[in-house]
Design an enzyme around this catalytic site. Structure first.
Site, PDB file in Angstrom:
ATOM      1  CB  SER A   1      -0.887  -0.003   1.256  1.00 19.64           C
ATOM      2  OG  SER A   1      -1.540   1.243   1.438  1.00 19.64           O
TER       3      SER A   1
ATOM      4  CE1 TYR B   1      -4.396  -2.495   5.193  1.00 20.24           C
ATOM      5  CE2 TYR B   1      -3.390  -0.415   4.514  1.00 20.24           C
ATOM      6  CZ  TYR B   1      -3.930  -1.650   4.192  1.00 20.24           C
ATOM      7  OH  TYR B   1      -3.982  -2.050   2.875  1.00 20.24           O
TER       8      TYR B   1
END
Length: 272
Positions: free
Chosen positions: A130, A143
């Site tokens: 990501s 995350y």
């Protein structure tokens, strides 16, 4: 050339789009999902789909054994992950453990169970990271931590696999249309006692609105197909790149991390 590929996290978003795309391009796709209804939905559209719970070592072991027993495997796409929003100071130990079990430990477990097979015949391991594996932003601490860890583990694995015939590739999407925000709500509600937080007013003004109130498309957001494009490239290129950026914010973050000071990067992250 098309082959046999295992893709995790195919209930929606990137995983689902990649499974459909690779199937349509002639790959033999083995998809995985956690929920029975999602498995049934994939099978109904002609995609072989198996159960996988990355947080459960027995589930990971059973899946790896079944996939290898059914025939040669050419590639693994590690896509499955979930988000747990909240201020870092409000994240209890158990919450951090739960997200690492799925996003990192289970992914690592599955990968290492398949590496001996790939060593014998060659193969590709594609890890979906990501933009938050490059730059952290507020409210996304757990995350971000898993994606930073995945990036580091992938970089070392790539170095260690050189010369073995096993290619290890990172794909780093930015904002992609998916259900990750909706899917994060149960984890947030289970673990984060935001009402007791000294940041309760900030939660009301910011995070709660983003989680619970309908919003339009994020700026620079792309459809999952933009990631599938990179997955196809990573699986078919003669010499795949070590990493592929997807979306403008990821390219900016990659440059910013290399060129900006920590103070400047903090300013950039707060504005993001």
């Amino acid at each position: 050339m098309a082959g046999r590929v295992l893709i995790t996290g195919c209930s929606s978003g990137i995983g689902l789009d990649a499974a459909r795309r690779l199937r349509d391009e002639g790959w033999q796709v083995i998809a995985t999902c956690r929920k029975a209804q999602d498995i049934a939905a994939r099978q109904a559209e002609g995609i072989d789909c198996l159960h996988l719970e990355l947080a459960d070592p027995d589930s990971v072991a059973a899946l790896a054994a079944q996939v290898l027993a059914d025939g040669p495997l050419d590639a693994l796409v590690n896509n499955a992950a979930f988000a747990l929003p909240g201020a870092v100071e409000d994240i209890p130990r158990g919450a951090l453990r739960s997200i690492f079990e799925a996003n990192l430990f289970g992914t690592h477990d599955l990968t290492t169970r398949l590496i001996p097979h790939f060593r014998k015949r060659g193969g590709r391991i594609v890890n979906i990271s990501s933009v938050l594996g490059l730059v952290g932003i507020p409210w996304r601490g757990p995350y971000v931590a898993t994606k930073f860890a995945l990036e580091g583990l992938t970089d070392v694995l790539r170095l260690e696999m050189q010369g073995t015939g096993v290619h290890v590739i990172l794909i780093e999407p930015g904002p992609i249309a998916s259900r990750i925000r909706e899917n994060a709500i149960p984890h947030f509600e289970r673990w984060v006692n935001w009402q007791a937080s000294p940041r309760a007013d900030e939660y009301r003004a910011s995070l709660l609105k983003r989680l619970y109130e309908p919003s339009g498309k994020d700026r620079f957001e792309l459809p999952p197909g933009a990631v599938s494009d990179r997955i196809v490239t990573a699986l078919t290129a003669t010499r795949p790149a070590p990493r592929y950026y997807v979306t403008t914010p990821t390219r900016i973050a990659g440059i910013a991390r290399r060129l900006m000071s920590t103070r400047a990067l903090d300013w950039f992250a707060r504005r993001s």
